[in-house]
Motif scaffolding. Structure first.
Motif, PDB file in Angstrom:
ATOM      1  N   ARG A 287      -1.067  -9.363   7.846  1.00 20.70           N
ATOM      2  CA  ARG A 287      -0.993 -10.720   7.317  1.00 20.70           C
ATOM      3  C   ARG A 287      -0.107 -11.523   8.261  1.00 20.70           C
ATOM      4  O   ARG A 287       0.613 -10.926   9.072  1.00 20.70           O
ATOM      5  CB  ARG A 287      -0.445 -10.721   5.896  1.00 20.70           C
ATOM      6  CG  ARG A 287       0.996 -10.239   5.782  1.00 20.70           C
ATOM      7  CD  ARG A 287       1.461 -10.178   4.326  1.00 20.70           C
ATOM      8  NE  ARG A 287       2.854  -9.855   4.212  1.00 20.70           N
ATOM      9  CZ  ARG A 287       3.371  -8.636   4.285  1.00 20.70           C
ATOM     10  NH1 ARG A 287       2.589  -7.593   4.493  1.00 20.70           N
ATOM     11  NH2 ARG A 287       4.679  -8.450   4.148  1.00 20.70           N
TER      12      ARG A 287
ATOM     13  N   CYS B 184       1.363   0.502   4.482  1.00 19.51           N
ATOM     14  CA  CYS B 184       1.255   0.319   3.029  1.00 19.51           C
ATOM     15  C   CYS B 184       0.855  -1.100   2.641  1.00 19.51           C
ATOM     16  O   CYS B 184       0.711  -1.385   1.455  1.00 19.51           O
ATOM     17  CB  CYS B 184       2.533   0.766   2.326  1.00 19.51           C
ATOM     18  SG  CYS B 184       4.021  -0.047   2.864  1.00 19.51           S
ATOM     19  N   ALA B 185       0.653  -1.979   3.624  1.00 20.00           N
ATOM     20  CA  ALA B 185       0.092  -3.309   3.372  1.00 20.00           C
ATOM     21  C   ALA B 185      -0.621  -3.758   4.640  1.00 20.00           C
ATOM     22  O   ALA B 185      -0.111  -3.576   5.745  1.00 20.00           O
ATOM     23  CB  ALA B 185       1.175  -4.313   2.983  1.00 20.00           C
TER      24      ALA B 185
ATOM     25  N   VAL C 151      -4.474   0.152   5.307  1.00 17.96           N
ATOM     26  CA  VAL C 151      -3.566   0.737   4.324  1.00 17.96           C
ATOM     27  C   VAL C 151      -3.886   2.229   4.211  1.00 17.96           C
ATOM     28  O   VAL C 151      -5.050   2.621   4.114  1.00 17.96           O
ATOM     29  CB  VAL C 151      -3.713   0.031   2.956  1.00 17.96           C
ATOM     30  CG1 VAL C 151      -2.920   0.759   1.881  1.00 17.96           C
ATOM     31  CG2 VAL C 151      -3.269  -1.426   3.069  1.00 17.96           C
TER      32      VAL C 151
ATOM     33  N   VAL D 247       2.439  -5.844   9.482  1.00 12.81           N
ATOM     34  CA  VAL D 247       1.999  -4.918   8.435  1.00 12.81           C
ATOM     35  C   VAL D 247       3.264  -4.372   7.786  1.00 12.81           C
ATOM     36  O   VAL D 247       4.346  -4.448   8.361  1.00 12.81           O
ATOM     37  CB  VAL D 247       1.140  -3.748   8.983  1.00 12.81           C
ATOM     38  CG1 VAL D 247      -0.182  -4.241   9.543  1.00 12.81           C
ATOM     39  CG2 VAL D 247       1.894  -2.931  10.018  1.00 12.81           C
ATOM     40  N   ASP D 248       3.136  -3.821   6.600  1.00 10.30           N
ATOM     41  CA  ASP D 248       4.258  -3.136   5.967  1.00 10.30           C
ATOM     42  C   ASP D 248       4.113  -1.649   6.241  1.00 10.30           C
ATOM     43  O   ASP D 248       3.001  -1.099   6.146  1.00 10.30           O
ATOM     44  CB  ASP D 248       4.274  -3.373   4.463  1.00 10.30           C
ATOM     45  CG  ASP D 248       4.722  -4.782   4.095  1.00 10.30           C
ATOM     46  OD1 ASP D 248       5.194  -5.516   4.983  1.00 10.30           O
ATOM     47  OD2 ASP D 248       4.593  -5.138   2.917  1.00 10.30           O
TER      48      ASP D 248
END
Length: 146
Positions: free
Chosen positions: A65, A61-62, A38, A92-93
């Motif tokens: 996962r 930003c994340a 992040v 990921v974001d």
């Protein structure tokens, strides 16, 4: 991070930010994606377009996962070998940061001395997620702000 602008562009990200970066189905690219943290800035590369190259910046930003598209039989990214108990693929974001005033073209990267050994300039080696060196990063930012 590489994408085809006809599928998802930096402009799309600017309007939908943040957005999950899903659909990675290459183990090496997945491993690079998993190493992202992040706050990391990433270069946004457009491929399969009139001028392929780096068009701007985004930010993680994340953290990584499991990618839910791997479990969805209606998804183009469905993987029948994946399960929620044993996921194979992550996402990921990413969030939009900025567009460059001009595309840093693949041809200009090929001409830059810092990229002579980079998989980024070798055909067949451009994964959807690929690391670069700090020297290459600085070179790209300098080219973007020229």
């Amino acid at each position: 991070m590489k994408t085809e602008p006809s599928v998802f562009s930096l402009e799309d990200l600017a309007h939908r930010s943040p957005e999950p970066w899903d659909g990675i189905r290459n183990y090496q690219a997945r491993n690079f994606l998993r190493s992202m943290q992040v706050g990391d800035d990433v270069l946004f590369y457009h491929s399969r377009c009139p001028i392929p190259g780096i068009v701007g910046l985004a930010r993680i930003c994340a953290a990584a996962r499991p990618d839910p598209t791997q479990y969805d039989p209606s998804s183009h990214y469905f993987d029948p070998a994946s399960s929620p108990q044993k996921p194979r693929w992550d996402l990921v974001d990413v969030a939009y940061v900025r567009s460059f005033p001009r595309t840093i073209s693949l041809d200009s990267l090929k001409a830059h001395p810092a990229f002579q050994d980079s998989p980024l300039i070798r055909k067949g080696n451009r994964l959807s997620v690929l690391p670069i060196t700090p020297t290459q990063w600085e070179g790209i930012l300098a080219m973007a702000d020229m």
